[in-house]
Design a protein around this motif. Structure first.
Motif, PDB file in Angstrom:
ATOM      1  N   ARG A 243      43.951  42.959  34.239  1.00  0.00           N
ATOM      2  CA  ARG A 243      44.717  44.129  33.808  1.00  0.00           C
ATOM      3  C   ARG A 243      46.011  44.262  34.622  1.00  0.00           C
ATOM      4  N   GLU A 244      46.282  43.273  35.465  1.00  0.00           N
ATOM      5  CA  GLU A 244      47.471  43.250  36.320  1.00  0.00           C
ATOM      6  C   GLU A 244      47.608  44.535  37.127  1.00  0.00           C
ATOM      7  N   GLN A 245      46.518  44.928  37.764  1.00  0.00           N
ATOM      8  CA  GLN A 245      46.515  46.133  38.590  1.00  0.00           C
ATOM      9  C   GLN A 245      46.944  45.780  40.021  1.00  0.00           C
ATOM     10  N   ARG A 246      48.239  45.546  40.168  1.00  0.00           N
ATOM     11  CA  ARG A 246      48.774  45.153  41.474  1.00  0.00           C
ATOM     12  C   ARG A 246      49.118  46.364  42.339  1.00  0.00           C
ATOM     13  N   TYR A 247      49.765  47.354  41.738  1.00  0.00           N
ATOM     14  CA  TYR A 247      50.285  48.480  42.504  1.00  0.00           C
ATOM     15  C   TYR A 247      49.775  49.792  41.936  1.00  0.00           C
ATOM     16  N   SER A 248      49.943  50.864  42.693  1.00  0.00           N
ATOM     17  CA  SER A 248      49.305  52.133  42.365  1.00  0.00           C
ATOM     18  C   SER A 248      49.732  52.681  41.013  1.00  0.00           C
ATOM     19  N   GLY A 249      50.917  52.364  40.551  1.00  0.00           N
ATOM     20  CA  GLY A 249      51.364  52.868  39.260  1.00  0.00           C
ATOM     21  C   GLY A 249      50.878  52.075  38.066  1.00  0.00           C
ATOM     22  N   ASP A 250      50.249  50.926  38.307  1.00  0.00           N
ATOM     23  CA  ASP A 250      49.742  50.126  37.198  1.00  0.00           C
ATOM     24  C   ASP A 250      48.506  50.768  36.595  1.00  0.00           C
ATOM     25  N   GLU A 251      48.333  50.589  35.280  1.00  0.00           N
ATOM     26  CA  GLU A 251      47.203  51.236  34.598  1.00  0.00           C
ATOM     27  C   GLU A 251      45.884  50.606  35.022  1.00  0.00           C
TER      28      GLU A 251
ATOM     29  N   GLY B 266      50.171  51.519  48.828  1.00  0.00           N
ATOM     30  CA  GLY B 266      50.734  51.406  47.490  1.00  0.00           C
ATOM     31  C   GLY B 266      50.129  50.353  46.595  1.00  0.00           C
ATOM     32  N   TYR B 267      49.170  49.572  47.103  1.00  0.00           N
ATOM     33  CA  TYR B 267      48.477  48.648  46.220  1.00  0.00           C
ATOM     34  C   TYR B 267      47.506  49.425  45.329  1.00  0.00           C
ATOM     35  N   HIS B 268      47.130  48.806  44.216  1.00  0.00           N
ATOM     36  CA  HIS B 268      46.229  49.464  43.274  1.00  0.00           C
ATOM     37  C   HIS B 268      44.878  49.730  43.935  1.00  0.00           C
ATOM     38  N   ASN B 269      44.256  50.828  43.570  1.00  0.00           N
ATOM     39  CA  ASN B 269      42.982  51.177  44.194  1.00  0.00           C
ATOM     40  C   ASN B 269      41.844  50.245  43.776  1.00  0.00           C
TER      41      ASN B 269
ATOM     42  N   THR C  53      40.914  47.228  56.460  1.00  0.00           N
ATOM     43  CA  THR C  53      39.900  47.831  55.603  1.00  0.00           C
ATOM     44  C   THR C  53      40.296  47.670  54.142  1.00  0.00           C
ATOM     45  N   THR C  54      39.292  47.649  53.273  1.00  0.00           N
ATOM     46  CA  THR C  54      39.533  47.720  51.835  1.00  0.00           C
ATOM     47  C   THR C  54      38.335  48.382  51.173  1.00  0.00           C
ATOM     48  N   ASN C  55      38.602  49.181  50.149  1.00  0.00           N
ATOM     49  CA  ASN C  55      37.565  49.949  49.466  1.00  0.00           C
ATOM     50  C   ASN C  55      37.206  49.295  48.133  1.00  0.00           C
ATOM     51  N   ILE C  56      35.910  49.315  47.803  1.00  0.00           N
ATOM     52  CA  ILE C  56      35.406  48.665  46.597  1.00  0.00           C
ATOM     53  C   ILE C  56      34.241  49.493  46.050  1.00  0.00           C
ATOM     54  N   PRO C  57      34.176  49.730  44.752  1.00  0.00           N
ATOM     55  CA  PRO C  57      32.988  50.366  44.189  1.00  0.00           C
ATOM     56  C   PRO C  57      31.754  49.496  44.421  1.00  0.00           C
ATOM     57  N   LEU C  58      30.629  50.120  44.721  1.00  0.00           N
ATOM     58  CA  LEU C  58      29.401  49.362  44.961  1.00  0.00           C
ATOM     59  C   LEU C  58      29.049  48.499  43.760  1.00  0.00           C
ATOM     60  N   ALA C  59      29.307  48.994  42.550  1.00  0.00           N
ATOM     61  CA  ALA C  59      28.972  48.239  41.340  1.00  0.00           C
ATOM     62  C   ALA C  59      29.717  46.916  41.261  1.00  0.00           C
ATOM     63  N   ASP C  60      30.831  46.787  41.985  1.00  0.00           N
ATOM     64  CA  ASP C  60      31.596  45.543  41.976  1.00  0.00           C
ATOM     65  C   ASP C  60      31.157  44.565  43.062  1.00  0.00           C
ATOM     66  N   LEU C  61      30.141  44.938  43.818  1.00  0.00           N
ATOM     67  CA  LEU C  61      29.593  44.059  44.847  1.00  0.00           C
ATOM     68  C   LEU C  61      28.170  43.598  44.547  1.00  0.00           C
TER      69      LEU C  61
ATOM     70  N   ASP D 299      35.173  57.813  46.969  1.00  0.00           N
ATOM     71  CA  ASP D 299      36.094  56.724  47.244  1.00  0.00           C
ATOM     72  C   ASP D 299      37.159  57.158  48.251  1.00  0.00           C
ATOM     73  N   SER D 300      37.659  56.197  49.001  1.00  0.00           N
ATOM     74  CA  SER D 300      38.717  56.431  49.971  1.00  0.00           C
ATOM     75  C   SER D 300      39.535  55.163  50.089  1.00  0.00           C
ATOM     76  N   PRO D 301      40.867  55.234  50.125  1.00  0.00           N
ATOM     77  CA  PRO D 301      41.676  54.020  50.139  1.00  0.00           C
ATOM     78  C   PRO D 301      41.573  53.264  51.456  1.00  0.00           C
ATOM     79  N   GLY D 302      41.670  51.941  51.360  1.00  0.00           N
ATOM     80  CA  GLY D 302      41.730  51.094  52.535  1.00  0.00           C
ATOM     81  C   GLY D 302      43.166  50.842  52.952  1.00  0.00           C
ATOM     82  N   PHE D 303      43.380  49.747  53.705  1.00  0.00           N
ATOM     83  CA  PHE D 303      44.685  49.469  54.303  1.00  0.00           C
ATOM     84  C   PHE D 303      45.775  49.310  53.257  1.00  0.00           C
ATOM     85  N   TRP D 304      45.672  48.280  52.401  1.00  0.00           N
ATOM     86  CA  TRP D 304      46.724  48.037  51.420  1.00  0.00           C
ATOM     87  C   TRP D 304      46.753  49.123  50.350  1.00  0.00           C
ATOM     88  N   GLU D 305      45.594  49.661  50.010  1.00  0.00           N
ATOM     89  CA  GLU D 305      45.544  50.705  48.979  1.00  0.00           C
ATOM     90  C   GLU D 305      46.324  51.946  49.428  1.00  0.00           C
TER      91      GLU D 305
END
Length: 206
Positions: free
Chosen positions: A198-206, A189-192, A123-131, A180-186
């Protein structure tokens, strides 16, 4: 779970490519394979795609019904969180806008967020506006040929402006959500969100 990967070959980048590369990325001419488990091989006769609305109503397409929908050809750059980027990739697919319009005719209500579910229960979560508005597709073709199973065939989500883990392989369902709800990788620890610029790879990235 450790991703399964093969085909990674980094190269020194000519200056002409720099403007197209998000921070921390390198260009590859290969198409590396990355997945969190074994490759499913669902026969087209058993494949379907579901859009589930907020109120429980749903729209479903068999492969033949899906293939009969209006299709688009898309040429885009793609960017993987493992730091490779591939330029000018050629896809064919059905836009999420088309699917939502078809589903709306069946009373399916959208929400602000989407959870994509794949064979294998990824699973992976995405805002509707990004689809919507030409930003997302269910892709079934690549490079003029049917999409190969190792790259997500028979059909995968394609959201090229986000890191490629958001473009879920082997997609079978889009479920609309109010919150919103996180998917598998999110959830691991992956970025939501996953914006490569913006290099949003992991949850701590801005």
């Amino acid at each position: 779970m450790t991703p399964i990967s093969r085909g990674f070959r980094g190269r020194r980048q000519p200056e002409a490519t720099a403007a197209r590369l998000p921070p921390g990325q390198y260009e590859t001419r290969d198409f590396p394979v990355l997945s969190a488990g074994p490759t499913p091989h669902t026969p087209l006769s058993a494949w379907d795609l579901m859009l589930r609305g907020l109120d429980g109503k749903s729209a479903r397409w068999t492969w033949d019904e899906f293939a009969a929908l209006p299709r688009q050809k898309i040429t885009v750059d793609i960017h993987c969180v493992t730091k490779w980027s591939k330029f000018d990739t050629d896809w064919e697919g059905v836009s999420i806008d088309t699917l939502i319009a078809e589903a709306a005719a069946k009373g399916v209500a959208t929400g602000g967020y989407v959870m994509a579910r794949s064979d294998g229960e990824y699973t992976t979560n995405i805002p509707l506006a990004d689809l919507t508005n030409g930003k997302g597709w269910i892709a079934f073709g690549y490079g003029g040929s049917p999409l190969a199973p190792e790259h997500g065939g028979p059909a995968r989500l394609l959201v090229p402006h986000l890191y490629f883990w958001k473009s879920a392989k082997w997609v079978r369902e889009l479920r609309f959500m109010e919150t919103d709800s996180p998917g598998f990788w999110e959830s691991l620890g992956y970025h939501n969100y996953g914006d490569p610029w913006r290099e949003q790879r992991y949850s701590g990235d801005e």
